[in-house]
Scaffold this motif. Structure first.
Motif, PDB file in Angstrom:
ATOM      1  N   ASP A   1       0.380  -0.496  13.612  1.00  0.00           N
ATOM      2  CA  ASP A   1      -0.351   0.705  13.214  1.00  0.00           C
ATOM      3  C   ASP A   1       0.530   1.696  12.452  1.00  0.00           C
TER       4      ASP A   1
ATOM      5  N   GLN B   1       1.059   2.039   8.190  1.00  0.00           N
ATOM      6  CA  GLN B   1      -0.007   2.447   7.296  1.00  0.00           C
ATOM      7  C   GLN B   1       0.058   3.931   6.917  1.00  0.00           C
TER       8      GLN B   1
ATOM      9  N   LYS C   1       4.629   0.188   4.919  1.00  0.00           N
ATOM     10  CA  LYS C   1       4.107  -1.012   4.261  1.00  0.00           C
ATOM     11  C   LYS C   1       4.214  -0.907   2.742  1.00  0.00           C
TER      12      LYS C   1
ATOM     13  N   MET D   1      -4.303   2.188   1.624  1.00  0.00           N
ATOM     14  CA  MET D   1      -4.210   0.733   1.430  1.00  0.00           C
ATOM     15  C   MET D   1      -4.160   0.008   2.757  1.00  0.00           C
ATOM     16  N   SER D   2      -5.316  -0.340   3.298  1.00  0.00           N
ATOM     17  CA  SER D   2      -5.248  -1.183   4.497  1.00  0.00           C
ATOM     18  C   SER D   2      -4.958  -2.625   4.092  1.00  0.00           C
ATOM     19  N   ARG D   3      -5.309  -2.957   2.889  1.00  0.00           N
ATOM     20  CA  ARG D   3      -4.974  -4.280   2.361  1.00  0.00           C
ATOM     21  C   ARG D   3      -4.072  -4.107   1.160  1.00  0.00           C
ATOM     22  N   PRO D   4      -3.095  -4.957   0.906  1.00  0.00           N
ATOM     23  CA  PRO D   4      -2.747  -6.099   1.727  1.00  0.00           C
ATOM     24  C   PRO D   4      -2.303  -5.679   3.134  1.00  0.00           C
ATOM     25  N   THR D   5      -2.511  -6.556   4.082  1.00  0.00           N
ATOM     26  CA  THR D   5      -2.098  -6.278   5.459  1.00  0.00           C
ATOM     27  C   THR D   5      -0.574  -6.384   5.581  1.00  0.00           C
ATOM     28  N   VAL D   6      -0.083  -5.955   6.708  1.00  0.00           N
ATOM     29  CA  VAL D   6       1.357  -6.061   6.967  1.00  0.00           C
ATOM     30  C   VAL D   6       1.807  -7.510   6.830  1.00  0.00           C
TER      31      VAL D   6
END
Ligand SMILES: [Fe+3]
Ligand SMILES: [Fe+3]
Ligand SMILES: [Fe+3]
Ligand SMILES: [Fe+3]
Lengths: 408, 408, 408, 408
Positions: C26, C29, C40, C92-97
């Motif tokens: 978490d 982000q 990230k 930007m939640s995407r791309p994910t970690v």
């Protein structure tokens, strides 16, 4: 055209100038907040209204007094062209005050000509439009008082518009009138003048209710303040609480505490707060919170309208030459505009006027609340039982007051 | 306590988690605009609601799961204490997603205990409050869909919530139903659940009117756009025109033109615009301008309510697993929330719930407009004919649609 | 290509991931203020730097890992294309970690390939660019510490990055070293790595002056506060005073008073303020006001540079695994970046690098001030006597400190 | 006290009023942007300067002309008390223009008295302070021209300050003078008047360089525009590019294109752009971008100072009664203030004046850039080779111009 209308024209036009007579040249220019307009702009704009919607409309081959004025003095009529941004009305050093008065004189002359020589086939249309223009000018007369007051308030020298000692009277005791409600008519019907937003007359159902006999006083409002009214979120609408915090409101507009004593800024000077006089210049948010704290509510606009229909149109208006509400007066008409619990929306089957005049009222039917009954800055002949004034819930510079109501 | 309620509790609580199942861990954190909340916050907040208003209220010597959560997960209950500012919900990286799910599990366990062993003298009060809590959670389920959609929209990678090919259907033709109006009852009466803002039932007078048989379509709205709808000030409310210009609106939210082809972002992907499907995600300002352009108006909330009372509660809801409105469906219930021409205000004799629960609805009765009928993201058992949803006139991220009405 | 460079590449790339190891998913982000970036994003951006300026530049027919990343991970290189607005990196939640780490792994592999098989004719150019990329990544390692600290600070749960008990030491006494000045050389000359903004070496005249032997302490700064430092306009630059009032500054960032005791938020927890430790996280405005209150001034960048040239590059850096400045340490290098009284401008005959690399430093030479010497979050091998760091005068989230100077 | 000083006092005080002579009463009130001040305020403020720093300081038991003026006319002297917020100077309708002129007359009388009867022991201190007050008034005379121009520009009627036909001349060709640099003295030394920020004289090392023989012209700047100068990010400082986009800059201030023809607003009317005349009213950001596009740079302040030291102080000043720069004139002094590449900071061993006078210059040494040489709105006797003017890099309403320089 009737001589009566021409005479009415002269009288009302003259009044606008008379309101500005106490001003210094420097005062004509100010726009203290975006909601207010410079007196000079008001004087030009109401004149532009006659030039645009009478002379341009009814005089063949009309030559504008000065073409740029259409941009400078258009308030919000998108269908008439682009306009000086509202927030920048205070940047107009030109035309000068003298030039604006010259503009008024020139348009008055042309209007006199139109009123005298109008084509009979157009006489009725012209008379109707002139009547609208005169009511429009009276609205701006109210705005002149409101705006001058705010402009002066922002000046640390606290200028006095009209030096005058206000009488100190006792407040009458607050009593409650029970009213039956039922299926009633609301809105204007008839041949005399009313704005489009007062029409058409239509049915409305009202529950039985009670109305307070007078406006709430400074003393009563002070008790709300002293009971923590401005610190207790549970008394406020969510938007109101947010606004209060953001702007740091702790009192109505124009109140100030010095050395433990409360003062109020008025058009007659900066005076000790008269606890018996009606509380003025609260927003809807404050009026609503005060009503909740009182265990009451604000009245609906139809509830007030039905009370007003029963009364003669008398009260504290501009002819008193006192521009601040007083204790002990009849307050249903005049004194202060009363906040209602009714959002400003269209009546059933509402039809805006044709053409540009349709922009006068209809497009503001969102986010505002209705006030009723007129104020001490309202010309006595400008009010009706069905008259709907409207402001945003955070507005405070208008002469607004609080009348409580409750369910039976 | 009835086993039915406990089972309902489990079912609805489970649904919230199921809605979030397709999310990546990273998606739980986002707050794309101040109006949306991170999914993680929703999951915690609805849980806090049960902890605060059930466990704290009804369990003796209750020890909070974690004291700081009262600050983090309180939405707007001023009477319960201070809270994380709404605009900063996206800054909560802690508690983590795992910790929030652990919080849910712990509270669910305690709630199961309360529901099983509640003092019989409190059983009724508890059941009523649990029922409120479950309706509250269902409201947040709607918000989860709305907010996830907006969060994804702001990401240039345009994630897809649920991959799915939407059926292409013809639009039914638009017909008009004439309705008589008269002195009717509006609002909720009865023993089953309804929010305080739906009560009390009261009389309202309606003029004869006509309602459109279906929602306005993307094709019809596109005609408005192509006719210069977004460039013609005379079609708009003044506040709406200002807002449109300031934000550069040229289409509903989620529309985008690429190489001359219109697309719409949905929870099922970025798809070519379906001209037959209902237009979604317009603000009140746009809905109102579109209705004016169409020569019609928006319906009053009581007009829609009386239509809804006649119909079975069936339509396009979440059980369809399609989270985008479709052509050719029954649309009075479900599909899209319908903007009404009624500001959100109190019904006559409205009484907010006692205590903190009174903050649930009443304090928002200013500056918002009512929407009716539910949407495709509404749980089928969450809607009633009297249900009043409300949003600001500029809001667009909710699943709103347009049903036209007109005077007879 | 030398194996040494490949090994250096691996070591520094690995360090970035190691810095993030203590984070929850978490935490990757968050963008707590516009100046910070989500961890990230940092991890992706430094990788994009290698992909764009090495692989794109030197590999024939290079196929990007994912085309959209050029938009998402470009920081400010206008010549490389458009970019995600800085203020929206937190969306930007995407791309994910996981996807970002996969991106890192893929690029590392391709880079390994490039380093191994590079055309000899390009080897030197590649080596130079890789070296720049590694220094770039080290800068972002500093930013990771700074940004994680600020993100955590905004969370009411006050997460701890690395639990650790900080030693309590006495402050050394402050002494003054008199330095002669004269016509000296400033700036970098040589073959090893330095940024373009450190070049070319050039003459500068320095007056005789004195430098404090250590950084000013929390205790000394507290005396400034207690003497009304934050209330006395005459101590402040005009812009600083305005900023202080607007933002309500009363202490350095990260200080907080509870029950009369001062605390400071650190990457090792929320700790009682160590009066002997160097004061950290003041803006230039505060450092300047403090120096004026002390009867001294801040040093010029050339004054500090000439001191740094005389010393071995040792001090409190990241290899200490303590990310908060300590009393009793050598502080010329490391510990805290020292504000100078020198605006960040171009040296005489400054030439930015060719092409996009010219955007690295030169375009920021306006409105910022130089800081010198590195900090406890600086990798030990990342600092030089000529190194110029720079921040806006109101910035406070960087690890900045105060060294006093005075005229002779 | 010397009669010469008294006579100088009268002459300079008279000039301020003469500058305002062409104004309408309405023009005295305007504050078109926060950076400008109303002419009325300037006239009051410079008078307040004499009242506060001469009469209050040197007359026993001095009774202020009007106590509130200390609040209204204090610009930024925190040590003298609180003040009308800068952004609200335009809200002062009172004192009126007449009252401000009466204030000027009264203070002039008292000053005459002080100058005649001053205690000999104070004569020198008084003379020094009066001299400062007169230079202060001359600075505000420049501001009057600048502010009146901007106020008029914002008015759609585009008033003309002084109707006048400007001569059209050819531009001289641009040549380059090579200058050796070396270890030079910079700053003021001597007994005559200079501001504290010009002192003390100190050594500075300059590299060999070249200076352009004249200011860059409108024609040259137009070539920059036509080459996409305002669209090419790589030419701009990062802060400048951001500012440009945010404010939509496409030309210098006061340029406007109508029907394909370029015009420029001047104090002598709205005129076709003279391509041979110096380009005026660019920000530092634009000057810097133009210089980069030209393949050159802006000069350092010491480079210009050394050129100015070699020249007689002649050029285009206010005595020309032409308030717009012209082609074909000597431009090192006068014409336009020249942007330098030097941030405005303290010279080594800079000491601000004692007491409130220390607020005059020192506290602005952050975020601004130095301009040199005076402009056509500068009084001829107000300029020196060492004179440092300063503005924010985004400011454009001052009479700024561009002289190119380059390295050898
Ligand atoms: Fe009007
Ligand atoms: Fe909620
Ligand atoms: Fe970078
Ligand atoms: Fe001044």
């Amino acid at each position: 055209m009737t001589a009566a209308l021409a005479s009415e024209y002269q009288r009302i036009r003259h009044t606008s100038a008379a309101i500005c007579a106490p001003l210094a040249r420097d005062d004509y220019q100010l726009q203290s907040i975006v909601e207010t307009s410079p007196p000079k702009w008001h004087l030009g704009h109401v004149t532009w209204f006659f030039e645009t919607f009478l002379l341009q409309a009814f005089v063949k081959n009309y030559q504008p007094f000065r073409a740029e004025y259409n941009y400078l003095f258009n308030s919000y009529y998108q269908t008439v062209g682009s306009m000086q941004p509202r927030a920048e009305r205070g940047l107009m050093s030109r035309p000068t005050v003298e030039e604006v008065y010259a503009y008024r004189a020139a348009i008055d002359e042309r209007m006199a000509d139109l009123l005298t020589h109008a084509d009979p086939s157009q006489a009725q249309a012209i008379a109707a439009r002139v009547t609208l223009g005169l009511h429009h000018e009276q609205q701006h007369q109210e705005l002149l008082y409101m705006d001058i007051k705010h402009n002066f308030w922002r000046n640390p020298l606290r200028p006095i518009y009209l030096p005058k000692t206000l009488p100190v009277r006792e407040a009458t005791s607050l009593t409650w009138e029970t009213r039956a409600g039922g299926l009633l008519e609301s809105g204007f019907e008839g041949d005399s003048f009313a704005y489009d937003n007062e029409r058409p007359q239509h049915k409305v159902w009202l529950e039985p209710h009670r109305l307070a006999s007078r406006l709430s006083t400074n003393g009563e409002y002070l008790a709300f303040i002293e009971d923590g009214g401005y610190q207790r979120a549970e008394l406020w609408l969510a938007d109101g609480w947010y606004h209060r915090k953001q702007h740091g409101w702790q009192t109505p507009l124009y109140w100030e505490q010095r050395d433990g004593q409360w003062y109020e800024f008025t058009l007659h000077g900066f005076e000790p707060l008269d606890l018996a006089a009606p509380v003025a210049h609260t927003s809807y948010y404050e009026a609503d919170a005060f009503a909740r704290w009182s265990g009451n509510r604000l009245p609906l606009e139809a509830e007030l309208e039905h009370k007003l229909r029963e009364l003669p149109i008398t009260g504290h208006f501009t002819n008193s030459n006192t521009f601040h509400p007083q204790a002990g007066t009849e307050q249903h008409y005049g004194s202060l505009w009363e906040w209602t619990a009714s959002p400003y929306t269209a009546y059933p089957r509402f039809q805006p006027l044709e053409g540009s005049m349709g922009e006068y009222n209809g497009k503001f039917m969102c986010n505002q609340w209705v006030l009723r009954g007129g104020a001490c800055i309202t010309p006595a002949d400008h009010i009706r039982p069905t008259y709907r004034n409207f402001f945003y819930p955070h507005d405070r510079w208008q002469f607004s007051g609080i009348r409580l109501a409750e369910d039976v």
